[in-house]
Design a protein around this motif. Structure first.
Motif, mmCIF file in Angstrom:
data_model
loop_
_atom_site.group_PDB
_atom_site.id
_atom_site.type_symbol
_atom_site.label_atom_id
_atom_site.label_comp_id
_atom_site.label_asym_id
_atom_site.label_seq_id
_atom_site.Cartn_x
_atom_site.Cartn_y
_atom_site.Cartn_z
ATOM 1 N N ILE A 1 9.323 -11.510 -19.319
ATOM 2 C CA ILE A 1 7.985 -12.586 -19.467
ATOM 3 C C ILE A 1 7.858 -12.936 -17.979
ATOM 4 C CG2 ILE A 1 7.286 -14.907 -20.101
ATOM 5 C CD1 ILE A 1 8.606 -14.253 -22.773
ATOM 6 N N GLN A 2 9.188 -13.257 -17.383
ATOM 7 C CA GLN A 2 9.184 -13.719 -15.812
ATOM 8 C C GLN A 2 8.357 -12.782 -14.789
ATOM 9 O OE1 GLN A 2 13.336 -14.869 -15.863
ATOM 10 N NE2 GLN A 2 12.706 -16.903 -15.457
ATOM 11 N N GLN A 3 8.946 -11.366 -15.441
ATOM 12 C CA GLN A 3 8.474 -10.189 -14.714
ATOM 13 C C GLN A 3 7.160 -9.936 -14.853
ATOM 14 O OE1 GLN A 3 11.517 -7.236 -15.035
ATOM 15 N NE2 GLN A 3 9.806 -5.871 -14.800
ATOM 16 N N GLU A 4 6.684 -10.024 -15.932
ATOM 17 C CA GLU A 4 5.112 -9.585 -16.061
ATOM 18 C C GLU A 4 4.179 -10.647 -16.014
ATOM 19 O OE1 GLU A 4 4.020 -6.573 -16.800
ATOM 20 O OE2 GLU A 4 6.278 -5.845 -17.436
ATOM 21 N N LEU A 5 4.612 -12.232 -15.970
ATOM 22 C CA LEU A 5 3.861 -13.207 -15.668
ATOM 23 C C LEU A 5 4.563 -14.259 -14.669
ATOM 24 C CD1 LEU A 5 2.993 -14.036 -19.700
ATOM 25 C CD2 LEU A 5 1.541 -13.141 -18.140
ATOM 26 N N PRO A 6 4.593 -13.869 -13.477
ATOM 27 C CA PRO A 6 5.114 -14.602 -12.750
ATOM 28 C C PRO A 6 4.530 -15.992 -12.332
ATOM 29 C CG PRO A 6 4.211 -12.913 -11.541
ATOM 30 C CD PRO A 6 3.956 -12.550 -12.974
ATOM 31 N N ASP A 7 3.240 -15.966 -12.564
ATOM 32 C CA ASP A 7 2.491 -17.286 -12.288
ATOM 33 C C ASP A 7 2.083 -17.782 -13.549
ATOM 34 O OD1 ASP A 7 2.811 -16.877 -9.646
ATOM 35 O OD2 ASP A 7 0.968 -15.393 -10.005
ATOM 36 N N GLY A 8 2.753 -17.681 -14.714
ATOM 37 C CA GLY A 8 2.313 -18.329 -15.915
ATOM 38 C C GLY A 8 1.291 -17.487 -17.093
ATOM 39 N N GLY A 9 1.412 -17.672 -17.984
ATOM 40 C CA GLY A 9 0.609 -17.025 -18.945
ATOM 41 C C GLY A 9 0.815 -17.403 -20.270
ATOM 42 N N VAL A 10 0.048 -16.847 -21.325
ATOM 43 C CA VAL A 10 0.037 -17.261 -22.726
ATOM 44 C C VAL A 10 1.206 -16.454 -23.555
ATOM 45 C CG1 VAL A 10 -1.093 -17.350 -24.719
ATOM 46 C CG2 VAL A 10 -2.125 -17.888 -22.637
ATOM 47 N N ILE A 11 2.104 -17.001 -24.146
ATOM 48 C CA ILE A 11 3.230 -16.177 -25.058
ATOM 49 C C ILE A 11 2.495 -16.563 -26.624
ATOM 50 C CG2 ILE A 11 5.643 -16.178 -25.894
ATOM 51 C CD1 ILE A 11 6.231 -17.432 -22.974
ATOM 52 N N PHE A 12 2.308 -15.422 -27.496
ATOM 53 C CA PHE A 12 1.898 -15.531 -28.687
ATOM 54 C C PHE A 12 3.254 -15.202 -29.547
ATOM 55 C CE2 PHE A 12 -0.069 -15.236 -32.685
ATOM 56 C CZ PHE A 12 -1.236 -16.027 -32.614
ATOM 57 N N ASN A 13 3.794 -16.026 -30.363
ATOM 58 C CA ASN A 13 4.978 -16.031 -30.946
ATOM 59 C C ASN A 13 4.722 -15.677 -32.464
ATOM 60 O OD1 ASN A 13 7.624 -16.459 -32.064
ATOM 61 N ND2 ASN A 13 7.506 -18.860 -31.835
ATOM 62 N N THR A 14 5.461 -14.434 -33.025
ATOM 63 C CA THR A 14 5.287 -14.587 -34.542
ATOM 64 C C THR A 14 6.726 -14.107 -34.952
ATOM 65 O OG1 THR A 14 4.614 -11.953 -33.851
ATOM 66 C CG2 THR A 14 3.291 -13.344 -34.915
ATOM 67 N N LEU A 15 7.729 -14.619 -34.080
ATOM 68 C CA LEU A 15 9.166 -14.665 -34.687
ATOM 69 C C LEU A 15 9.218 -15.539 -35.880
ATOM 70 C CD1 LEU A 15 10.896 -15.420 -31.098
ATOM 71 C CD2 LEU A 15 10.915 -13.244 -32.287
ATOM 72 N N ASN A 16 10.346 -15.342 -36.733
ATOM 73 C CA ASN A 16 10.577 -15.850 -37.911
ATOM 74 C C ASN A 16 11.859 -16.305 -38.121
ATOM 75 O OD1 ASN A 16 9.318 -16.714 -40.516
ATOM 76 N ND2 ASN A 16 7.999 -14.631 -40.284
ATOM 77 N N GLY A 17 12.275 -17.596 -38.689
ATOM 78 C CA GLY A 17 13.616 -18.040 -39.014
ATOM 79 C C GLY A 17 14.292 -18.333 -37.744
ATOM 80 N N ASP A 18 15.728 -17.941 -37.551
ATOM 81 C CA ASP A 18 16.368 -18.491 -37.006
ATOM 82 C C ASP A 18 16.298 -18.055 -35.250
ATOM 83 O OD1 ASP A 18 18.082 -19.181 -38.928
ATOM 84 O OD2 ASP A 18 19.577 -17.844 -38.865
ATOM 85 N N SER A 19 15.543 -16.856 -35.050
ATOM 86 C CA SER A 19 15.442 -16.421 -33.791
ATOM 87 C C SER A 19 14.222 -17.620 -33.095
ATOM 88 C CB SER A 19 14.557 -15.018 -33.816
ATOM 89 O OG SER A 19 15.223 -14.395 -34.617
ATOM 90 N N ASN A 20 13.597 -18.069 -33.884
ATOM 91 C CA ASN A 20 12.769 -19.261 -33.158
ATOM 92 C C ASN A 20 13.560 -20.108 -32.351
ATOM 93 O OD1 ASN A 20 9.770 -18.956 -33.315
ATOM 94 N ND2 ASN A 20 10.108 -19.245 -35.586
ATOM 95 N N VAL A 21 14.728 -20.647 -33.087
ATOM 96 C CA VAL A 21 15.429 -21.679 -32.399
ATOM 97 C C VAL A 21 16.088 -21.253 -31.050
ATOM 98 C CG1 VAL A 21 17.471 -23.206 -32.845
ATOM 99 C CG2 VAL A 21 16.018 -22.622 -34.796
#
Lengths: 441, 385
Positions: free
Chosen positions: A240-260
Motif C-alpha cells: 500500500i505504501q509503495q502503490e499509494l505513497p501520497d494516500g488513497g482509498v483502501i477497500f476492505n473485505t477482510l473477514n474475522g480475525d484478520s481485521n484486527v
C-alpha cells in the motif's frame, strides 16, 4: 494373579462408571422433563390465548447456537425472538400465536441441511428463519427446493442467487458495495487498493468493485488476499505504501480475525484515516467492540442500518432490545434484517389468510412494506428487499456517525450487472414466465 | 536505498515474530523431541493473561496503565509455564520417545484448552477445584493414614471415581443455580479486545517510512528472550543439565542428574516462552480461542527448517523465512527483477500474501529434499530415543 487383579480393577472401574452415569441421569432427567413440560405449557397457553382456531403457527429458527458462527448467529436469533414475542403480544398472526422451534446448525453445513429437513418434515413448520454464512445457505437450499418450502435469510451476501424458496432480507451487492464505491469515488479519491480474505465473497466483491471503479474513471492500484485467520499483514502494508505513497482509498473485505491484525498494524505503520481511509463491509458495531475504537476511529463502513440511525422506529427498537437483553448489547445490520424478515413474513401470512399455504404467502409477500428501524423496506418480486444504504464513520465511542444515506430505498439487483456472466439477467417470481433467472429485454 | 532499508526492517520484523513464536517450541521440540501441538494454545493462554492484566490495570489510570505490558509479560510466562508443567506431569511424561502418541495427545490437549477458554466460568472452576481437592487431598490423607501400597490398586480408582462423581454433581447443581456471577462465562467464545498501550501504538518516522513501535518492541523482546535462553542454556547450572540430558539421557542419570526434573523444567521453560510470545502477538493481531492455530504451523516450520536440536538454526530459519516471505509477498522482488520479463511475471504471480505462502512452502519442501535435517542438523535425544 495379574489377570485376577485386572478383573477386579475392571469391576471396580466399571461399577464406578455405571454409578456415575446413574447419578448424572438422576440429576439431568427431571430437568429435561421440566423444560419439555414448560414448552408444552407455553404452547397450550398460547393456543388458549390465540383462541381462533385453537392452534398455533409453528415457525423454525435455524441458526448456529454453537461453534465458530455462534457469536454472530446468536445475536440474530435474539432479534428474531424479540420480533416473535412482540407479534404474539400484539395478538399473533390472524389471532394465532407463533410458536418458535429452535434448531442448532452447530456451524456445520451438513447439520444445517439435516435440521432443515427435520423442521420441515417432522415439525411441519410454516416457515424457517435461518442461516448466516453463504455456505450454510447453499447447504439447505436443495432441501427447501425439494420440499418447495420457505426460508428467510437475514444476512448481506454476494448475490448471484435467486431462489423461489428463499427470501433475502440482507443487502445484495448493489445495496452495500456499489454505493460505498460511488461514495468513495466522490469524496475520497479514485485510487483504490483492495484487501480481502481469500475466499469466494471478497473475490466476487472485488471483481465487482474493479469493474465499477474502471467504469467510473478510477484506478485499482493493487489487490491482495490474506488467508482466513492470518495475522501477518506487513507485506500488504508495504505494498500500500509503495502503490499509494501520497494516500488513497483502501477497500476492505477482510473477514474475522484478520481485521484486527490489519487495523492494528495499519495504525502502527502510520497509515491513518486522514490519508488512507478504509471502507469495510464486514465491520459492524459488534466487530468495532472487539477491534476497539482506538484503531478504527475515522474509518468507514457501509451498511443498511446503524444503531445510530435517527428515527422513532429505531429508538423504540433499540430500547426494547436493551430492555430484553441488557444495556451493554448493541444492535447491528444483520439483526435489523432478521427483525424485518419476521415482520414481513407475518404481514404476508396475514394477507394470505393461511400461514401454511406457502404459495399464497409467497404471492402475498411481494410488495409488502414495513417501517423498519432503518427506514421503510419493500419486498420485491425478486425475493430481495429495497432498503436504504448508509455509510458510517466510526466514532471513538464505537458507534457510527452516519455521513451519507440514500434519499430513497435502493432496489435490489441479485444478478450482478458488472459481472459478464450475469449481465442482463434479472429475477421475478411473481411472473411464472420469468422465474429465477431471465434475460431482460 | 530506502527500498533496501524498508525491506530489511520488514523482513526482520516478520522474522522476529516467527522467532519469538518458535523459540519455545525450539526448546520443547528441538531439545526434548516432544512434538507439542498444544504450543499454540499455550500462546493463547499468554494472550488471555495479557487481556486479564489489561482489564485489571485499567482502573489504575494513565501512567500506570500504560505499563501493563511489563506486568503482563512475566505473568504470561508464569501462567503458560504452569500450564506446561501440568501438561508435562500429566501427559507428556508418559509419552517420551513415542512421537506419534505425543502428537495425538497434545492435539487433544489443545482442543481441551480451546474449549476450556470458551466455556470457563466459576462453576467449572469450582467443579475442577473440588475434583483436585478431593482426589489429591484424599490421596494425601490415605497415604498418611493407611498402608497405601497395599490398597493403592483399588483405592486409587475408587477415590478418582468418587471425586469425579461428586464434582460433576456439584457442577450440575451449581449450574442450575440462577446466579450470574457463577454461570457467566469469563471470556466466552467471542474474541476479546486487547489494546496496545498508547506508547506502542504509533511509529518512529525514519526517512519516508514509519517504523511501528509495536514491531520495534517485538524485535527488542525477541532479542532479549533469545539472549536469555542462550545464557540460561550455556551459563547456568540447569542449562548445563538440560544440555547433558539432551545429549545422553542414561549417562546423565548415571552421573546423578535428576532427569525427570530436568524434563519438567525444560518443558515449563518452553511453555513459558510460548506465553511470552502470546503476549507479544496481542500487539499485532486479535485474541480469541483460536489464536494458537494461526501460529502453530509457522512455529514448526521454523524449527524443522532450522534443524531440530539447535537454537541457532531456529534463529537463522526464522529470519530467512520471514525475509523471504516478505520479499515475495510484498512484490519487492518484482521491482528488483522487473527488467527481466520471465522472472518479472513469475514474481508477479506470487506477489500476493496467500500465493507467497505457497511459494515459501514449495521452497521449504525443495530445501528439505536437499537437507532433510535442516540448516544446522545436530544429534539430539530424538535420535537416541
Amino acid at each position: 494373579m495379574t489377570s485376577d487383579f485386572s478383573r477386579r480393577k475392571f469391576l471396580i472401574l466399571g461399577s464406578a462408571a455405571f454409578s456415575t452415569s446413574l447419578l448424572l441421569k438422576a440429576c439431568t432427567t427431571p430437568a429435561g422433563d421440566e423444560d419439555a413440560a414448560t414448552t408444552d405449557d407455553a404452547g397450550a397457553d398460547d393456543a388458549a390465548a390465540g383462541g381462533g382456531g385453537g392452534d398455533t403457527i409453528k415457525v423454525g429458527i435455524l441458526h448456529s447456537r454453537s461453534g465458530t458462527m455462534a457469536i454472530s448467529e446468536n445475536t440474530v436469533v435474539d432479534a428474531e425472538l424479540l420480533a416473535i414475542e412482540e407479534i404474539n403480544a400484539a395478538g399473533g398472526v390472524n389471532g394465532k400465536m407463533i410458536e418458535a422451534i429452535e434448531e442448532d446448525g452447530a456451524s456445520d453445513w451438513p447439520t444445517f441441511a439435516e435440521k432443515a429437513k427435520k423442521l420441515i418434515e417432522e415439525d411441519q413448520v410454516a416457515v424457517v428463519f435461518g442461516c448466516w454464512t453463504s455456505a450454510s445457505r447453499k447447504a439447505v437450499l436443495p432441501v427447501f427446493e425439494a420440499a418447495d418450502h420457505m426460508l428467510w435469510y437475514p444476512v448481506q451476501y454476494e448475490g448471484q442467487e435467486c431462489s423461489k424458496n428463499i427470501f433475502y432480507t440482507g443487502a445484495a451487492p448493489n445495496q452495500q458495495i456499489e454505493p460505498a464505491v460511488d461514495w468513495l469515488l466522490e469524496n475520497k479519491g479514485d485510487r483504490f487498493f483492495l484487501v480481502g480474505s481469500d475466499y469466494v465473497f471478497p473475490r466476487t466483491a472485488n471483481q465487482i468493485i474493479t469493474e465499477q471503479v474502471k467504469a467510473n474513471g478510477g484506478e485499482i492500484v493493487g489487490e491482495d488476499y490474506l488467508p482466513l485467520g492470518d495475522t501477518e499483514v506487513t507485506p500488504i502494508i508495504a505494498k500500500i505504501q509503495q502503490e499509494l505513497p501520497d494516500g488513497g482509498v483502501i477497500f476492505n473485505t477482510l473477514n474475522g480475525d484478520s481485521n484486527v491484525a490489519f487495523f492494528k498494524q495499519l495504525q502502527g505503520a502510520g497509515l491513518g484515516p486522514d490519508k488512507y481511509p478504509v471502507m469495510s463491509v464486514s465491520v459492524a458495531e459488534e466487530e468495532v467492540r472487539v477491534i476497539t475504537p482506538e484503531y478504527l476511529t475515522g474509518h468507514y463502513a457501509a451498511w443498511n442500518y446503524f444503531q445510530t440511525v435517527e428515527s422513532p422506529e429505531n429508538e423504540k427498537w433499540v430500547s426494547d432490545f436493551k430492555a430484553k437483553y441488557g444495556d451493554d448489547r448493541v444492535t447491528n445490520d444483520p439483526m435489523e434484517a432478521a427483525y424485518i424478515m419476521v415482520y414481513l413474513w407475518k404481514q404476508a401470512a396475514e394477507k394470505a389468510g393461511d400461514a401454511y399455504d406457502l404459495e399464497a404467502v409467497r404471492a402475498a409477500a411481494y410488495g409488502e412494506t414495513f417501517a423498519a428501524p432503518g427506514g421503510t423496506v419493500t419486498m420485491n418480486p425478486n425475493h430481495h428487499i429495497s432498503k436504504t444504504v448508509r455509510i458510517g464513520e466510526i466514532r471513538d465511542d464505537g458507534m457510527f456517525e452516519i455521513v451519507s444515506a440514500t434519499d430513497a430505498p435502493v432496489d435490489p439487483i441479485p444478478w450482478n450487472q458488472y459481472v459478464p456472466e450475469t449481465k442482463g439477467f434479472a429475477c421475478d417470481w411473481s411472473d411464472p414466465e420469468k422465474g429465477g433467472k431471465y434475460e431482460e429485454a | 536505498m530506502s527500498l533496501f532499508f524498508n525491506a530489511l526492517f520488514n523482513g526482520i520484523s516478520v522474522g522476529s515474530v516467527l522467532l519469538i513464536v518458535a523459540l519455545g517450541l525450539a526448546i520443547v521440540f528441538g531439545l526434548m523431541g516432544a512434538i507439542n501441538l498444544a504450543h499454540g494454545e499455550l500462546m493463547m493462554l499468554g494472550a488471555y493473561t495479557t487481556f486479564v492484566v489489561q482489564n485489571v490495570m485499567k482502573p489504575l489510570g494513565e501512567p500506570l496503565f500504560d505499563l501493563y505490558i511489563f506486568v503482563a509479560l512475566p505473568l504470561a510466562f508464569v501462567v503458560a509455564a504452569i500450564a506446561g508443567l501440568i501438561l508435562e506431569k500429566s501427559v507428556i511424561r508418559h509419552l517420551y520417545g513415542r512421537p506419534l502418541e505425543t502428537l495425538l495427545a497434545t492435539w487433544g490437549v489443545s482442543l481441551i484448552l480451546i474449549q476450556t477458554v470458551r466455556s470457563v466460568n466459576w462453576t467449572l472452576t469450582l467443579a475442577v477445584g473440588i475434583l483436585c481437592l478431593l482426589y489429591f487431598g484424599g490421596k494425601w490423607i490415605l497415604q498418611k493414614q493407611t498402608d497405601w501400597p497395599r490398597i493403592a490398586g483399588w483405592a486409587n480408582s475408587t477415590l478418582l471415581a468418587l471425586s469425579i462423581a461428586i464434582s460433576i454433581v456439584t457442577g450440575i447443581i451449581l449450574s442450575k443455580v440462577d446466579s450470574d456471577t457463577l454461570n457467566r462465562e469469563w471470556f466466552s467464545a467471542r474474541n476479546v479486545d486487547v489494546t496496545a498501550p498508547a506508547w506502542l501504538r504509533g511509529g518512529l518516522p525514519v526517512g519516508g517510512v514509519q517504523l511501528p513501535y509495536a514491531r520495534l518492541f517485538i524485535i527488542a523482546l525477541t532479542i532479549v528472550c533469545t539472549i536469555g535462553v542462550y545464557w540460561f542454556l550455556n551459563k547456568s547450572l540447569w542449562g548445563l543439565r538440560i544440555r547433558a540430558v539432551t545429549q545422553n539421557r542414561e549417562m546423565s542419570a548415571c552421573l546423578g542428574i535428576p532427569t525427570e526434573r530436568v524434563d519438567a523444567l525444560t518443558f515449563a521453560l518452553g511453555s513459558g516462552l510460548a506465553g511470552i510470545a502470546g503476549c507479544a502477538v496481542t500487539l499485532l493481531g486479535s485474541v480469541g480461542p483460536n489464536l494458537g492455530s494461526s501460529y502453530i504451523v509457522d512455529a514448526f516450520m521454523v524449527v524443522v527448517v532450522g534443524g531440530v536440536g539447535k537454537l541457532v538454526g531456529s534463529i537463522v530459519a526464522a529470519l530467512v523465512i520471514g525475509s523471504f516471505s516478505y520479499l515475495i509477498g510484498s512484490g519487492t522482488l518484482l521491482l528488483v527483477f522487473g527488467d527481466i520479463p520471465p522472472l518479472a511475471s513469475f514474481f508477479e504471480f506470487f506477489a500476493t500474501t496467500s500465493m507467497a505462502k505457497v511459494m515459501v512452502f514449495a521452497t521449504i519442501v525443495a530445501f528439505l529434499q536437499v537437507r532433510p535435517a535442516g540448516i544446522f542438523p545436530q544429534k539430539g535425544r530424538t535420535i537416541d530415543a
